[in-house]
Design an enzyme around this catalytic site. Structure first.
Site, PDB file in Angstrom:
ATOM      1  N   ASP A 160      81.031-107.702  67.463  1.00  0.00           N
ATOM      2  CA  ASP A 160      80.459-107.521  68.703  1.00  0.00           C
ATOM      3  C   ASP A 160      80.820-108.552  69.625  1.00  0.00           C
ATOM      4  OD1 ASP A 160      79.071-109.675  68.001  1.00  0.00           O
ATOM      5  OD2 ASP A 160      76.878-108.953  67.932  1.00  0.00           O
ATOM      6  N   ASP A 380      76.574 -99.191  63.273  1.00  0.00           N
ATOM      7  CA  ASP A 380      76.259-100.400  62.647  1.00  0.00           C
ATOM      8  C   ASP A 380      74.765-100.671  62.867  1.00  0.00           C
ATOM      9  OD1 ASP A 380      75.856-103.173  64.074  1.00  0.00           O
ATOM     10  OD2 ASP A 380      76.590-101.554  65.589  1.00  0.00           O
ATOM     11  N   CYS A 421      71.926 -91.577  41.444  1.00  0.00           N
ATOM     12  CA  CYS A 421      72.556 -92.619  42.392  1.00  0.00           C
ATOM     13  C   CYS A 421      73.466 -93.488  41.706  1.00  0.00           C
ATOM     14  CB  CYS A 421      71.582 -93.573  43.214  1.00  0.00           C
ATOM     15  SG  CYS A 421      72.070 -94.849  44.225  1.00  0.00           S
ATOM     16  N   CYS A 423      74.439 -96.583  42.472  1.00  0.00           N
ATOM     17  CA  CYS A 423      74.561 -97.860  42.658  1.00  0.00           C
ATOM     18  C   CYS A 423      74.272 -98.877  41.494  1.00  0.00           C
ATOM     19  CB  CYS A 423      73.571 -98.200  43.766  1.00  0.00           C
ATOM     20  SG  CYS A 423      71.773 -98.261  43.039  1.00  0.00           S
ATOM     21  N   CYS A 426      70.542 -98.323  39.973  1.00  0.00           N
ATOM     22  CA  CYS A 426      70.198 -97.018  39.110  1.00  0.00           C
ATOM     23  C   CYS A 426      71.084 -96.545  38.240  1.00  0.00           C
ATOM     24  CB  CYS A 426      70.508 -95.938  40.331  1.00  0.00           C
ATOM     25  SG  CYS A 426      69.278 -96.208  41.637  1.00  0.00           S
ATOM     26  N   HIS A 453      71.984-101.004  46.561  1.00  0.00           N
ATOM     27  CA  HIS A 453      71.435 -99.747  46.513  1.00  0.00           C
ATOM     28  C   HIS A 453      71.565 -99.143  47.969  1.00  0.00           C
ATOM     29  CE1 HIS A 453      68.992 -95.976  45.704  1.00  0.00           C
ATOM     30  NE2 HIS A 453      68.463 -96.450  47.053  1.00  0.00           N
TER      31      HIS A 453
END
Length: 511
Positions: A160, A380, A421, A423, A426, A453
């Site tokens: 940015d 974002d 999931c 991740c 999990c 996650h």
């Protein structure tokens, strides 16, 4: 010469109507940058051709007009698009969510994890120019080859411009035509600082970047204290910082006003100043062959025909020849959701269909699903990673789509956050109860697992959206997502919010 009695738009394809505010057909329709043989819109018949598609996997072709970005549109489903944005450090499939590494890192995750973990595999991240300028300093980054080498990241980066800090740090900022002067928020009172000459911990002084004093008395916010070190961020400085950072996409410094501000004159000043600052940014840009400068649409919440957003868009249209992509700014600051979606809708209807569209600061999953239906490609936000550190997991299902792991309800729950999931939390069987007690104890492992996650959730969400668009079933995807979040009061849930229904109706989706 713009006819502000009509809507501003340019290079539009089906399902959008052709531009109506100009008689210059060539300027209004143009040719898609992603294809060398794009059909033209027909103002005479009031119809638009379909946007030409490029097969996934097609090698990018960079041109003299766009030497650092090639945008391939693969499919549309209604107004939603599945595209690939090819950049110097790699290709980015869209829709895409960009995790925010404010100071050049994603808290709790290493670059290796972000790229090598299949559940994450983030194609692009965002870094913050203002904070990178304060520490470690962009001169240092330039000396070591840019942020990519500094952080060990070999994929695209978007930075940015520092403009958002005009809102988030308004009490520390003085805004003039020259630029914005910030107090260093990490600096101690100089009178009480025993290490007055030590700049390493406090970021650069204004003198360190070669700024001069303000040239205008027109200001917003409170003048910085004389007891604090200051940093003047002009358009030229923002671009210099981003050139040294070496990001693939850099943002023009815009004059950002809080979306809940009630001062119409301030919004008018900011809109026209954003256009003037864009020209200064372009003139200062030292690396146009390797870095893409995106302008940011401003104009407050004024979506009226001939209003401030239209005037900003019209200014961008006459500069379009050298612009590789566009951002939509000035939102996600507390405005009503009704105002929010109408600004996004207007900008997507106006901006050219053959260039990327980036909605800044937006990261709620529902917002992504709705705004992708309106035509947004990139997003974002700090929300997924910040809320993870507070013990809140993103999950599918009823609104708001979150699970508070610190709640006592999780203290005896042996299920994982989300079944299926992939991740690290999990997949490796960390129960909600285990995470609950890790969070309560302030164990850093909890923040790492929660961040993993939530980023995995966002990556899975955008991949699912892209797949649905590629298969031309995005309306069905949206209906399923919204139906899961809002089951209706008769079924013991919540009704679909009015803003969601109206926004999706504008995109041709009836929920």
């Amino acid at each position: 010469d713009v006819d502000f009695t009509k809507r501003v738009s340019w290079r539009k394809f089906h399902p959008y109507p052709p531009p109506e505010d100009t008689n210059d057909t060539a300027a209004a329709t143009g040719t898609a940058a992603s294809s060398s043989s794009s059909p033209q819109s027909s103002s005479a018949t009031g119809t638009s051709p379909h946007l030409p598609y490029v097969p996934p996997g097609t090698a990018p072709v960079f041109t003299a007009a766009s030497p650092a970005l090639c945008h391939h549109v693969h499919a549309t489903s209604g107004r939603a698009r599945a595209t690939t944005v090819h950049l110097p450090h790699g290709s980015v499939p869209t829709p895409v969510f960009m995790p925010v590494g404010t100071k050049g890192s994603l808290k709790g995750l290493t670059p290796f994890e972000i790229t090598s973990d299949p559940a994450l595999d983030c194609p692009i991240i965002l870094a913050n120019t203002y904070h990178m300028a304060l520490a470690p300093g962009t001169d240092l980054l330039g000396e070591v080859g840019g942020l990519h080498d500094f952080m060990g990241w070999d994929r695209p980066i978007l930075t940015d411009s520092g403009g958002f800090q005009m809102v988030s740090l308004l009490k520390l900022a003085l805004i003039t035509e020259e630029g914005v002067t910030f107090e260093n928020p990490f600096d101690d009172d100089v009178d009480n600082n025993d290490n007055k000459n030590d700049k390493d911990d406090d970021g650069p002084d204004a003198e360190d970047i070669g700024q001069s004093s303000s040239t205008s008395t027109l200001a917003a916010g409170t003048a910085p204290s004389k007891k604090k070190r200051r940093m003047l961020l002009r358009p030229e400085d923002s671009i210099r910082h981003q050139n040294l950072i070496g990001s693939d996409i850099i943002m023009a410094l815009d004059d950002v006003v809080s979306s809940i501000e009630q001062d119409d004159e301030r919004f008018t000043i900011a809109t026209y100043r954003t256009l003037r600052w864009l020209d200064r940014c372009r003139s200062a840009h030292a690396n146009p062959k390797t870095q893409n400068l995106f302008p940011i649409v401003q104009g407050g919440l004024d979506t009226a025909v001939g209003g401030l957003r239209e005037k900003c868009l019209a200014g961008f249209r006459i500069r379009d020849e050298w612009v590789p992509g566009y951002a939509i700014g000035g939102l996600a600051g507390g405005e009503s959701k009704d105002d929010f979606w109408r600004v996004v809708d207007q900008c997507c209807r106006a901006l050219p269909d053959d260039k990327p569209r980036y909605l800044m600061g937006v990261g709620y999953p529902l917002d992504l699903v709705v705004c992708t239906a309106l035509g947004v490609d990139m997003y974002d936000c700090v929300y997924p990673t910040r809320t993870a550190r507070f013990g809140v997991a993103l999950v599918p299902g009823e609104a708001p789509g979150t699970l508070r792991l610190k709640s006592n309800d999780c203290s005896g729950d042996d299920s994982v956050i989300q079944e299926g999931c992939e991740c690290q939390a999990c997949k490796n069987g960390y129960s909600r109860a285990r995470l609950h007690f890790l969070l309560k104890a302030g164990n850093p492992l909890a923040a790492q697992l929660m961040t993993n996650h939530n980023v995995a959730y966002m990556m899975s969400l955008t991949r699912g959206m892209r797949k649905a668009i590629m298969e031309d079933r995005y309306p069905e995807y949206v209906k399923s997502f919204v139906g899961d979040q809002f089951r209706g009061r008769d079924a013991g849930g919540e009704d679909v919010p009015t803003w969601v229904r109206e926004a999706l109706a504008s995109a041709g989706i009836d929920v």
